[in-house]
Design a protein around this motif. Structure first.
Motif, short mmCIF file in Angstrom:
data_model
loop_
_atom_site.label_atom_id
_atom_site.label_comp_id
_atom_site.label_asym_id
_atom_site.label_seq_id
_atom_site.Cartn_x
_atom_site.Cartn_y
_atom_site.Cartn_z
N TYR A 14 -108.70 22.39 14.23
CA TYR A 14 -107.93 23.56 14.66
C TYR A 14 -107.77 24.41 13.40
N ARG A 17 -107.04 22.65 10.04
CA ARG A 17 -106.53 21.30 10.33
C ARG A 17 -107.59 20.47 11.04
N ALA A 19 -108.32 17.49 13.32
CA ALA A 19 -107.63 16.59 14.26
C ALA A 19 -108.43 15.32 14.50
N PRO A 38 -99.48 7.28 15.69
CA PRO A 38 -98.23 8.04 15.65
C PRO A 38 -98.46 9.46 16.16
N ASN A 39 -97.40 10.20 16.38
CA ASN A 39 -97.56 11.60 16.79
C ASN A 39 -98.42 12.33 15.77
N GLY A 40 -99.34 13.14 16.28
CA GLY A 40 -100.21 13.90 15.39
C GLY A 40 -101.47 13.17 14.97
N ALA A 41 -101.66 11.92 15.44
CA ALA A 41 -102.83 11.13 15.01
C ALA A 41 -104.14 11.68 15.55
N GLY A 42 -104.07 12.37 16.71
CA GLY A 42 -105.29 12.90 17.32
C GLY A 42 -105.56 12.34 18.71
N LYS A 43 -104.60 11.59 19.27
CA LYS A 43 -104.82 10.97 20.58
C LYS A 43 -105.07 12.01 21.67
N SER A 44 -104.19 13.02 21.75
CA SER A 44 -104.35 14.03 22.80
C SER A 44 -105.65 14.80 22.62
N THR A 45 -105.97 15.10 21.38
CA THR A 45 -107.22 15.82 21.12
C THR A 45 -108.41 15.00 21.61
P1 ADP Z 1 -101.34 13.06 19.11
O1 ADP Z 1 -101.71 13.23 20.54
O2 ADP Z 1 -101.80 11.74 18.55
O3 ADP Z 1 -99.88 13.29 18.87
P2 ADP Z 1 -102.76 15.56 18.66
O4 ADP Z 1 -104.17 15.38 19.11
O5 ADP Z 1 -101.82 16.28 19.55
O6 ADP Z 1 -102.14 14.14 18.24
O7 ADP Z 1 -102.76 16.33 17.26
C1 ADP Z 1 -103.67 16.03 16.20
C2 ADP Z 1 -103.50 17.06 15.11
O8 ADP Z 1 -103.99 18.32 15.57
C3 ADP Z 1 -102.07 17.29 14.67
O9 ADP Z 1 -102.06 17.56 13.29
C4 ADP Z 1 -101.65 18.51 15.48
O10 ADP Z 1 -100.64 19.23 14.80
C5 ADP Z 1 -102.94 19.30 15.55
N1 ADP Z 1 -103.06 20.11 16.77
C6 ADP Z 1 -103.09 19.62 18.04
N2 ADP Z 1 -103.24 20.62 18.95
C7 ADP Z 1 -103.30 21.77 18.22
C8 ADP Z 1 -103.46 23.16 18.56
N3 ADP Z 1 -103.61 23.56 19.84
N4 ADP Z 1 -103.49 24.04 17.55
C9 ADP Z 1 -103.37 23.65 16.26
N5 ADP Z 1 -103.23 22.36 15.87
C10 ADP Z 1 -103.19 21.44 16.82
#
Ligand code: ADP
Length: 240
Positions: A14, A17, A19, A38-45
């Protein structure tokens, strides 16, 4: 044995950053695999890439031998998903919600109705088929979502932090239902969570931190690889 799914060199940025930082792993049949981070690890991505919501900057994913880049429709047909947010129509009955999903996947209606009846009965939802989803408890709504995710018999089931908002009993029932499906059908489940206790009893744990795998193996091996002690202590220390 052929892998159910292979994640190969996924990179997702992103802006500046990163991910996902060149993430690779394979998933085998008949396993519940916990993706712990942990939160921010990249799971949702990772889940957004796996469900085709957006493409990775680099790398590819194969599901049941189909490339998400070259044959996305075939790859996605082999995936079932339970999202973190409830995603049923509250005003429709359980049966109508499930029929709608079956139709989206092109299941013939007789086959769909047979699976709906059988799968709901197996999860204690047999008496709820004609009720609007609004009348169901949070735990039973999640079970309907699980039935829905499995109706087209996908090779790979993705669960994205599926116990958010569930009480301990419903959480345990969901884990039991998943483990039963893994054992009886040999399905492959990738279960994302930040809750270490959900790794208990998993066949394998992938620890994700800053878009990379820190450890990969059965829970005891992962605890040792991260420095020993309980899995929770080791995980918290390694991802601090
Ligand atoms: P998780 O699901 O494990 O909490 P995410 O996949 O949401 O992790 O996030 C991984 C990284 O990418 C984090 O540093 C988050 O801040 C960043 N990130 C996620 N979505 C976005 C976005 N739409 N724009 C910018 N940064 C993002």
């Amino acid at each position: 044995m052929t892998a159910r799914a292979a994640v190969r060199g996924l990179v997702k940025r992103y802006g500046e950053r990163v991910a996902l930082a060149g993430l690779s792993f394979t998933l085998e049949p008949g396993q519940r695999v916990v993706l712990l981070g942990p939160n921010g690890a990249g799971k949702s991505t990772l889940f957004q890439v796996l469900t085709g919501l957006f493409a990775a900057d680099e790398g590819d994913v194969e599901v049941a031998g189909h490339s998400l880049r070259r044959a996305p429709a075939r790859a996605l047909a082999e995936i079932g998903v339970v999202f973190q947010q409830m995603s049923l129509d509250l005003d429709l009955s359980v049966r109508r919600n499930l029929r709608f999903h079956a139709a989206l996947h092109g299941l013939p209606s007789r086959l769909a109705d047979a699976r709906i009846a059988e799968d709901c009965a197996a999860r204690g939802l047999g008496a709820d088929l004609e009720r609007p989803v609004r009348e169901l408890s949070g735990g039973n709504r999640r079970k309907v979502e699980l039935v829905r995710a499995l109706l087209h018999r996908p090779a790979l089931l993705l669960m994205d932090e599926p116990t958010v908002g569930l009480d301990p009993k419903s959480r345990r029932e969901l884990l039991t239902a998943i483990d039963a499906d893994v054992r009886t059908r040999g399905s492959t489940v990738l279960w994302a969570t930040h809750l270490v206790e959900e790794a208990d009893g998993a066949d394998r744990v992938l620890v994700l931190h800053r878009g990379r795998l820190l450890a990969d193996g059965p829970p005891p091996a992962v605890s040792s690889a991260l420095g020993g002690g309980s899995l929770e202590d080791a995980f918290l220390a390694a991802t601090a």
